[in-house]
Design a protein around this motif. Structure first.
Motif, PDB file in Angstrom:
ATOM      1  N   ASP A 218       0.850  -1.211   0.000  1.00 33.46           N
ATOM      2  CA  ASP A 218       0.000   0.000   0.000  1.00 33.46           C
ATOM      3  C   ASP A 218       0.879   1.253   0.000  1.00 33.46           C
ATOM      4  OD1 ASP A 218      -2.349  -1.500   0.381  1.00 33.46           O
ATOM      5  OD2 ASP A 218      -2.243  -1.338   2.567  1.00 33.46           O
ATOM      6  N   ILE A 219       1.897   1.226   0.857  1.00 33.67           N
ATOM      7  CA  ILE A 219       2.756   2.415   1.003  1.00 33.67           C
ATOM      8  C   ILE A 219       3.485   2.701  -0.309  1.00 33.67           C
ATOM      9  CG2 ILE A 219       4.782   3.360   2.228  1.00 33.67           C
ATOM     10  CD1 ILE A 219       3.832   1.728   4.710  1.00 33.67           C
ATOM     11  N   LEU A 220       4.004   1.637  -0.931  1.00 32.48           N
ATOM     12  CA  LEU A 220       4.732   1.827  -2.198  1.00 32.48           C
ATOM     13  C   LEU A 220       3.801   2.354  -3.290  1.00 32.48           C
ATOM     14  CD1 LEU A 220       7.061  -1.291  -2.073  1.00 32.48           C
ATOM     15  CD2 LEU A 220       7.799   1.101  -2.061  1.00 32.48           C
ATOM     16  N   LEU A 221       2.544   1.910  -3.249  1.00 29.43           N
ATOM     17  CA  LEU A 221       1.555   2.387  -4.222  1.00 29.43           C
ATOM     18  C   LEU A 221       1.302   3.892  -4.033  1.00 29.43           C
ATOM     19  CD1 LEU A 221       0.092   0.731  -6.377  1.00 29.43           C
ATOM     20  CD2 LEU A 221      -1.912   0.680  -4.878  1.00 29.43           C
ATOM     21  N   CYS A 222       1.204   4.318  -2.757  1.00 26.94           N
ATOM     22  CA  CYS A 222       1.039   5.759  -2.477  1.00 26.94           C
ATOM     23  C   CYS A 222       2.229   6.528  -3.040  1.00 26.94           C
ATOM     24  CB  CYS A 222       0.982   6.021  -0.965  1.00 26.94           C
ATOM     25  SG  CYS A 222      -0.449   5.359  -0.145  1.00 26.94           S
ATOM     26  N   CYS A 223       3.438   5.986  -2.843  1.00 25.02           N
ATOM     27  CA  CYS A 223       4.641   6.672  -3.340  1.00 25.02           C
ATOM     28  C   CYS A 223       4.608   6.746  -4.866  1.00 25.02           C
ATOM     29  CB  CYS A 223       5.909   5.943  -2.905  1.00 25.02           C
ATOM     30  SG  CYS A 223       6.181   5.923  -1.132  1.00 25.02           S
TER      31      CYS A 223
ATOM     32  N   ILE B  50      10.678  -1.187   4.913  1.00 24.87           N
ATOM     33  CA  ILE B  50       9.862  -0.192   4.185  1.00 24.87           C
ATOM     34  C   ILE B  50      10.756   0.933   3.638  1.00 24.87           C
ATOM     35  CG2 ILE B  50       8.068   1.582   4.460  1.00 24.87           C
ATOM     36  CD1 ILE B  50       6.757  -0.317   6.559  1.00 24.87           C
ATOM     37  N   VAL B  51      11.621   1.454   4.507  1.00 20.12           N
ATOM     38  CA  VAL B  51      12.486   2.574   4.078  1.00 20.12           C
ATOM     39  C   VAL B  51      13.401   2.117   2.942  1.00 20.12           C
ATOM     40  CG1 VAL B  51      14.361   4.104   4.800  1.00 20.12           C
ATOM     41  CG2 VAL B  51      12.390   3.779   6.307  1.00 20.12           C
ATOM     42  N   ALA B  52      13.993   0.921   3.087  1.00 23.53           N
ATOM     43  CA  ALA B  52      14.944   0.443   2.074  1.00 23.53           C
ATOM     44  C   ALA B  52      14.238   0.241   0.730  1.00 23.53           C
ATOM     45  CB  ALA B  52      15.596  -0.858   2.540  1.00 23.53           C
ATOM     46  N   ARG B  53      12.987  -0.222   0.790  1.00 22.41           N
ATOM     47  CA  ARG B  53      12.284  -0.448  -0.476  1.00 22.41           C
ATOM     48  C   ARG B  53      11.897   0.862  -1.156  1.00 22.41           C
ATOM     49  NH1 ARG B  53       8.492  -5.596   0.692  1.00 22.41           N
ATOM     50  NH2 ARG B  53       7.665  -5.123  -1.362  1.00 22.41           N
ATOM     51  N   ILE B  54      11.531   1.851  -0.358  1.00 25.03           N
ATOM     52  CA  ILE B  54      11.242   3.178  -0.969  1.00 25.03           C
ATOM     53  C   ILE B  54      12.542   3.756  -1.538  1.00 25.03           C
ATOM     54  CG2 ILE B  54      10.380   5.526  -0.575  1.00 25.03           C
ATOM     55  CD1 ILE B  54       8.673   4.455   1.709  1.00 25.03           C
ATOM     56  N   ARG B  55      13.615   3.642  -0.771  1.00 23.65           N
ATOM     57  CA  ARG B  55      14.902   4.194  -1.215  1.00 23.65           C
ATOM     58  C   ARG B  55      15.343   3.560  -2.530  1.00 23.65           C
ATOM     59  NH1 ARG B  55      15.884   7.713  -1.676  1.00 23.65           N
ATOM     60  NH2 ARG B  55      16.026   8.723   0.318  1.00 23.65           N
ATOM     61  N   ASP B  56      15.141   2.226  -2.629  1.00 23.78           N
ATOM     62  CA  ASP B  56      15.554   1.493  -3.811  1.00 23.78           C
ATOM     63  C   ASP B  56      14.727   1.910  -5.036  1.00 23.78           C
ATOM     64  OD1 ASP B  56      16.982  -0.632  -5.077  1.00 23.78           O
ATOM     65  OD2 ASP B  56      15.067  -1.733  -5.112  1.00 23.78           O
ATOM     66  N   ARG B  57      13.426   2.056  -4.813  1.00 26.28           N
ATOM     67  CA  ARG B  57      12.516   2.320  -5.919  1.00 26.28           C
ATOM     68  C   ARG B  57      12.504   3.796  -6.337  1.00 26.28           C
ATOM     69  NH1 ARG B  57       7.778  -1.157  -5.585  1.00 26.28           N
ATOM     70  NH2 ARG B  57       6.208  -0.302  -6.969  1.00 26.28           N
TER      71      ARG B  57
ATOM     72  N   PHE C  41      18.189   5.538   9.439  1.00 20.34           N
ATOM     73  CA  PHE C  41      19.020   6.484   8.677  1.00 20.34           C
ATOM     74  C   PHE C  41      19.894   5.705   7.688  1.00 20.34           C
ATOM     75  CE2 PHE C  41      22.670   9.474   8.270  1.00 20.34           C
ATOM     76  CZ  PHE C  41      21.971  10.598   7.845  1.00 20.34           C
ATOM     77  N   SER C  42      20.496   4.609   8.167  1.00 18.08           N
ATOM     78  CA  SER C  42      21.349   3.794   7.286  1.00 18.08           C
ATOM     79  C   SER C  42      20.532   3.163   6.166  1.00 18.08           C
ATOM     80  CB  SER C  42      22.022   2.649   8.057  1.00 18.08           C
ATOM     81  OG  SER C  42      22.765   3.166   9.108  1.00 18.08           O
ATOM     82  N   ALA C  43      19.251   2.881   6.448  1.00 19.72           N
ATOM     83  CA  ALA C  43      18.401   2.262   5.413  1.00 19.72           C
ATOM     84  C   ALA C  43      18.002   3.274   4.343  1.00 19.72           C
ATOM     85  CB  ALA C  43      17.155   1.670   6.052  1.00 19.72           C
ATOM     86  N   GLY C  44      18.217   4.571   4.615  1.00 19.99           N
ATOM     87  CA  GLY C  44      17.944   5.553   3.565  1.00 19.99           C
ATOM     88  C   GLY C  44      17.030   6.704   3.942  1.00 19.99           C
ATOM     89  N   ALA C  45      16.586   6.761   5.215  1.00 17.67           N
ATOM     90  CA  ALA C  45      15.751   7.916   5.606  1.00 17.67           C
ATOM     91  C   ALA C  45      16.644   9.156   5.693  1.00 17.67           C
ATOM     92  CB  ALA C  45      15.071   7.656   6.936  1.00 17.67           C
ATOM     93  N   ASP C  46      16.087  10.306   5.253  1.00 19.35           N
ATOM     94  CA  ASP C  46      16.878  11.547   5.232  1.00 19.35           C
ATOM     95  C   ASP C  46      16.482  12.516   6.325  1.00 19.35           C
ATOM     96  OD1 ASP C  46      17.969  11.345   2.271  1.00 19.35           O
ATOM     97  OD2 ASP C  46      15.815  10.937   2.186  1.00 19.35           O
ATOM     98  N   ARG C  47      15.185  12.495   6.648  1.00 20.20           N
ATOM     99  CA  ARG C  47      14.646  13.549   7.532  1.00 20.20           C
ATOM    100  C   ARG C  47      13.739  12.911   8.577  1.00 20.20           C
ATOM    101  NH1 ARG C  47      12.280  16.622   2.375  1.00 20.20           N
ATOM    102  NH2 ARG C  47      14.233  17.041   1.284  1.00 20.20           N
ATOM    103  N   TYR C  48      13.575  13.616   9.703  1.00 24.04           N
ATOM    104  CA  TYR C  48      12.699  13.091  10.760  1.00 24.04           C
ATOM    105  C   TYR C  48      11.973  14.256  11.423  1.00 24.04           C
ATOM    106  CZ  TYR C  48      11.187   9.411  13.962  1.00 24.04           C
ATOM    107  OH  TYR C  48      10.442   8.474  14.643  1.00 24.04           O
ATOM    108  N   LEU C  49      10.663  14.099  11.561  1.00 23.18           N
ATOM    109  CA  LEU C  49       9.860  15.125  12.248  1.00 23.18           C
ATOM    110  C   LEU C  49       9.430  14.602  13.605  1.00 23.18           C
ATOM    111  CD1 LEU C  49       7.332  15.967   9.333  1.00 23.18           C
ATOM    112  CD2 LEU C  49       9.396  17.239   9.944  1.00 23.18           C
ATOM    113  N   LEU C  50       9.782  15.319  14.632  1.00 27.95           N
ATOM    114  CA  LEU C  50       9.340  14.954  15.987  1.00 27.95           C
ATOM    115  C   LEU C  50       9.089  16.252  16.749  1.00 27.95           C
ATOM    116  CD1 LEU C  50       9.081  12.471  18.052  1.00 27.95           C
ATOM    117  CD2 LEU C  50      11.300  13.244  18.898  1.00 27.95           C
TER     118      LEU C  50
END
Ligand code: SAM
Ligand code: FES
Length: 347
Positions: free
Chosen positions: A87-92, A121-128, A150-159
Motif C-alpha cells: 500500500d505504502i509503495l503504491l502511495c509513493c 519499508i524505508v529500504a524499499r522506498i529508497r531502492d525504488r 538512517f542507514s536504510a535511507g531515511a533523510d529527515r525526521y519530524l518529531l
C-alpha cells in the motif's frame, strides 16, 4: 518593542523575556510588520518556491495516550488501520507521478512497525525512488533504531517537542511519557545526521506565552532544519474535548517569528491551519511558511487518521489535493515546485 523587532529582523538572538514581550504585543499591526519582514527574508532564500511533501499516514495505532490527540490509545471510538508495505509503495508511486519528490511516512507509535519492518519499508522506498527524500515521523524510538533507519535511507525526521516546558508537557501527557526522553530523541536525530524537524501546537491547553517563548528560545538554540507548528484543535473523544482551539492570529505571528529566527527554515503551512480557516494555508505562506504537505494516504483510510475534529482534505484523491494546492499557491503569487526541497543549511 521596536528594539526587539530590530534585533529579531537582523537575526540577533532574543532572550526568553524578549520573546514573551513580542507575544504579549500580538496585534494586527505587529503581525503585518513581521509578516512583511519574514517574506522579504524568505524570498531571499527560496524566492516564491513552495515545496510539497506527500504525507502518507500509514498507521493510526498508537501506544501513547497524549491527552490532545484523536488517535490516542485510549480512544476506543477510533477505527484502527495499518497500511501494508505494498500500500505504502503504491502511495509513493502515485505521488511520484504527480511530481512529489519527498514522502513523509507518519503514524502513531505503533509497536507492530518494529525496526525490522520499518527498515524494510524505508529500504524499499529508497531502492525504488532513489531521487526522492524520505521523511519519517514515527515518534520516539531508541538512538539505535534511528541509526538503523538512517542507514536504510531515511533523510529527515519530524518529531515535535510539543512544548519546551517540562511542567506544561506534564499537563499534556500521562505520567509514563517523558519530556526528557522527547528532547533526547531530538538531539539524537540531529546528531545522527537527519534533517530534523521539531515543533509545537499553538494554543494547546494550559499553554502560556512563557511556554511559547520557551519553544522559540529552544528553536533558536537547537537550530532545527524544519519546524512544524499548527493550531491545537480539539477532538471530541479526548480528555481535552472541552478545551478551546488555538487561533489563526497566534499561529500566523509565530510563523513569522520562526522565519525571522532562521530564514532558511523549512516551515509548513499545516493542514490544521487550513482546518481552522478556509484560507489558513495561504495566510500561513504569506506569514512566512514555505512548505505544504498534501495527503497521499489512500482515501479509504483518511477519515480514520483523525487527530482533531473536522480535519480537511479527507475525501480528496491525491491528484485533486495537488491540483488544489497548485491553484491555491498560484492565486497568491507562489509556485509549487517538484524538487526534493532539502534544507539549505546543514549545521
Ligand atoms: N506519533 C508521531 C509523533 O508523536 O511525533 C507522529 C504522529 S502525531 C499524531 C503528529 C502531530 O500531530 C503531533 O506531533 C501533534 O503536534 C499533532 N496533533 C496531535 N493532536 C492534535 C490536535 N488535537 N490538534 C492539532 N495537532 C495535533
Ligand atoms: Fe500517539 Fe497521537 S497519541 S499519535
Amino acid at each position: 518593542m521596536n528594539d526587539i523587532i530590530e534585533k529579531l529582523v537582523s537575526q540577533n538572538p532574543l532572550t526568553h523575556s524578549e520573546f514573551v514581550s513580542l507575544l504579549d504585543a500580538n496585534s494586527e499591526a505587529l503581525r503585518d510588520k513581521l509578516a512583511d519582514d519574514a517574506n522579504t527574508l524568505r524570498e531571499k532564500v527560496f524566492g516564491t518556491d513552495i515545496y510539497i511533501r506527500g504525507l502518507i499516514e500509514f498507521t493510526n495505532y498508537c501506544k501513547n495516550d497524549c491527552y490532545y490527540c484523536g488517535i490516542r490509545a485510549g480512544n476506543s471510538n477510533a477505527v484502527r488501520y495499518r497500511l501494508t508495505v505494498d500500500d505504502i509503495l503504491l502511495c509513493c508511486e502515485k505521488g511520484y507521478d504527480l511530481g512529489f519528490r519527498t514522502f513523509v511516512l507518519q503514524g502513531g507509535e505503533d509497536p507492530y512497525f518494529n525496526d525490522e519492518k520499518m527498515v524494510d519499508i524505508v529500504a524499499r522506498i529508497r531502492d525504488r525512488f532513489p531521487d526522492c527524500a524520505i521523511t519519517l515521523s514515527l515518534g520516539e524510538r531508541s538512538r539505535e533504531s534511528y541509526e538503523k533507519l538512517f542507514s536504510a535511507g531515511a533523510d529527515r525526521y519530524l518529531l515535535r517537542e510539543e512544548t519546551s516546558d517540562e511542567q506544561h508537557y506534564k499537563k499534556l501527557h500521562p505520567d509514563n511519557m517523558s519530556f526528557n526522553n522527547r528532547m533526547e530523541c531530538l538531539k539524537n536525530l540531529k546528531d545522527i545526521g537527519y534533517q530534523t524537524g521539531c515543533g509545537f501546537m499553538v494554543g494547546s491547553p494550559y499553554q502560556t506565552h512563557e511556554d511559547l517563548a520557551s519553544d522559540l528560545y529552544f528553536i533558536q538554540e537547537f537550530r532545527p532544519h524544519m519546524v512544524g507548528i499548527g493550531p491545537y484543535i480539539t477532538h471530541a473523544d479526548t480528555p481535552f474535548a472541552n478545551k478551546n482551539n488555538g487561533t489563526l492570529e497566534d499561529t500566523l505571528l509565530l510563523i513569522s517569528i520562526l522565519r525571522l529566527i532562521n530564514p532558511e527554515l523549512l516551515l509548513p503551512a499545516t493542514t490544521s491551519l487550513g482546518t481552522i480557516h478556509p484560507l489558513g494555508r495561504e495566510l500561513g505562506i504569506k506569514a512566512g511558511a514555505n512548505v505544504v504537505m498534501p495527503n497521499l494516504s489512500p482515501v479509504g483510510v483518511r477519515k480514520q487518521y483523525m487527530l482533531y475534529d473536522n480535519k480537511i482534505c479527507t475525501g480528496d484523491e491525491a491528484a485533486e489535493c495537488i491540483n488544489c494546492m497548485d491553484k491555491r499557491m498560484e492565486a497568491i503569487g507562489y509556485k509549487v515546485v517538484t524538487s526534493r526541497g532539502d534544507s539549505p543549511f546543514i549545521d
